[in-house]
Design an enzyme around this catalytic site. Sequence first.
Site, PDB file in Angstrom:
ATOM      1  CB  SER A  77      -7.940   1.588   0.937  1.00 44.89           C
ATOM      2  OG  SER A  77      -7.605   0.185   0.907  1.00 44.89           O
ATOM      3  CE  LYS A 127      -8.550   3.060   6.379  1.00 45.44           C
ATOM      4  NZ  LYS A 127      -7.752   2.818   4.837  1.00 45.44           N
ATOM      5  CB  SER A 173      -8.970  -0.948   3.921  1.00 41.20           C
ATOM      6  OG  SER A 173      -8.255   0.265   3.745  1.00 41.20           O
TER       7      SER A 173
END
Length: 486
Positions: A174, A75, A150
Site C-alpha cells: 500500500s 494517511k 491503499s
Amino acid sequence: MSIQFKSITQLRAMLDEKLISPLELTQESHQLAKKFKDLNCFVTMNEDFSNKKAGAIDLKKENNSLLLGIPLAQKDLFCTEGLRTTCSSKILSNFFPPYTATAVRKLEDAGSITIGKTNMDEFAMGSSNETSFFGNVHNPWRKGYVPGGSSGGSAAAVAAGIVPAATGTDTGGSIRQPAAHCGITGLKPTYGRISRWGMIAFASSLDQAGPLARTAEDCAILLNTMSGHDLKDTTSLNIEVPDFLSKLNEPIKGLKIGIIKEFDLSDLDEEVQARFEESKKVYEKLGAKFVDVSLPNISASVPTYYSIAPAECSSNLSRFDGVRFGHRAQDTDDLNDLYIKSRSEGFGDEVKRRILIGTYALSAGYYDAYYKKAQQVRRLIKNDFDHVFESVDILMTPTSPSTAFKFGSKGTQNPVELYLEDLFTISSNLAGLPAISIPHGQVNSLPVGLQLIGNFLREDQLLNVAHIFQQNTEFHLAKPNMENFK
Ligand code: GLN
C-alpha cells in the site's frame, strides 16, 4: 516562486534562504489542496492548527531539523490527537483520537506541519482507493483513473505537488503500489523499524509505516525521523537507527542485483517489460551485475497473504462494536443487535468480506488447514529470501503488473483481480523486508514503478541504490499536468 512539486530538500533551501516563511509555505500548501480538491485526496484538513504552528516557528531560534516548517500529509490511519481520524470508514467517521501515533508525533516534534489527513482504502484494504467511505481519489496523471491503494490519497497529494511528502502504511503493497501509479517514490521499511503505536491495525504482523516522497533522498529524511524503538510497540526493534541520509551516494560498482526467476515478466504489458529492461541497463552502466535467483515458494505469496491478513483483520476489527468507537446504530433491541447493526452499517463491503474470510480461516475446524498452513508457507518464503540474500545484495522487480487503471475496471466482479495487483509487493511484507518503489518511465503517459527489495534492516543500501538511479535518470522529475483538476 511556486512551492508546487518541490521536494523537501528544495523547500528547506527556500526556507533557509528566506525566500518564503514557514507560515507562507503552509498557507500555499493549503491553497494547492483547495485548488485541487477534485482529486479528493484529503478527508480532513488541519488548517487553523497548522497555520498557528507554522506562524510560531522562528527559524533562527529553533533546532536545525530538516523538517522544520515543512508541510506534510498523514494517511488517515494514523491517530492524531484532536484531529479526526477515520481510516476512510463510516464506522470511524466521527472519531477524534485522544493521542497521536508515534510515527506522526516524531515528524511533528521535528517541526513539520501536518496539513491534513489523506484519503485511503477503508481500513487500508484495497489497491485502488475505491473502497473509501469518502469516495475515490483521482490519479493526478489522469482523471477517472485510480491512484493505487491503499495509501492513494497520500500518493496523489505528493504527485500533485500539494505537499513534498506524506506518510503511508504498507501491509501488502500500500505504499509502493500507489507510489508507482502516481510516479513518486515510496518506501516500506523493515517490519519493526517504525513504531506501529497509534496506527489503526489492519494485519498487525504485516503493517508497516513509511514515507511517500518525490525522491529517495526525501524518503531518507523522513525515515531518519520516523524510525526508532518505542516501548509502546512490542514489535518495534530496539536497535540503533543509522543516519540514512549520510549513506547516500555510495558507488554501486559490483552491486549484485537478483532477478526472481519465478516472476514471469513475459506475461506483462510489453512496454512495462521494456521499461524494466532499460532500467537494468542503467544499473549495468553504473557497475551493477544481474544474477538470476530462485525463490521457489514465492508464487504462494498472494494466497498466503490473503489467509493471514484477513485472519488478523477479523481479530483487530472486532474492537469496532458501536460501543467504544465511532458509529453506533440507532433503534436497537439489545446489545447483540447493537453490535450487528452498528457493524453492518459502519463497515463497507470489502471490509466485511475480509472479516468473514478471516473468521472462517480462524475457526476451530479450519485453523490448521488455512491459518496455520499459511504461517508455515510464510516461513518457507522467508527462508527463500534468507537464502538468496547470501548471494545477492538487492532484488529487482516491477512494482505492479500494470499502470493505473480506470475507476471500476478491476475487481468489481471478481475481487481476486485486484488482489493480483500486489503480486510483486506482498512477499516482502510476509518476510518483513524493506522495499522501495521508484518511478522509471511511463507507458501511455502513465507512470510505471520499479521495485527494489533489500535485505533485513538494509534500508541504507536500498535508499542508496534508489538515489543513485535518480541521480542518473530524470524519471522522478516528471510532473502530471494538473489542468483537469482546477
Ligand atoms: N492491496 C492489499 C490488500 O488489499 C494491500 C493493502 C495494504 O498494503 N494495506 O490487502
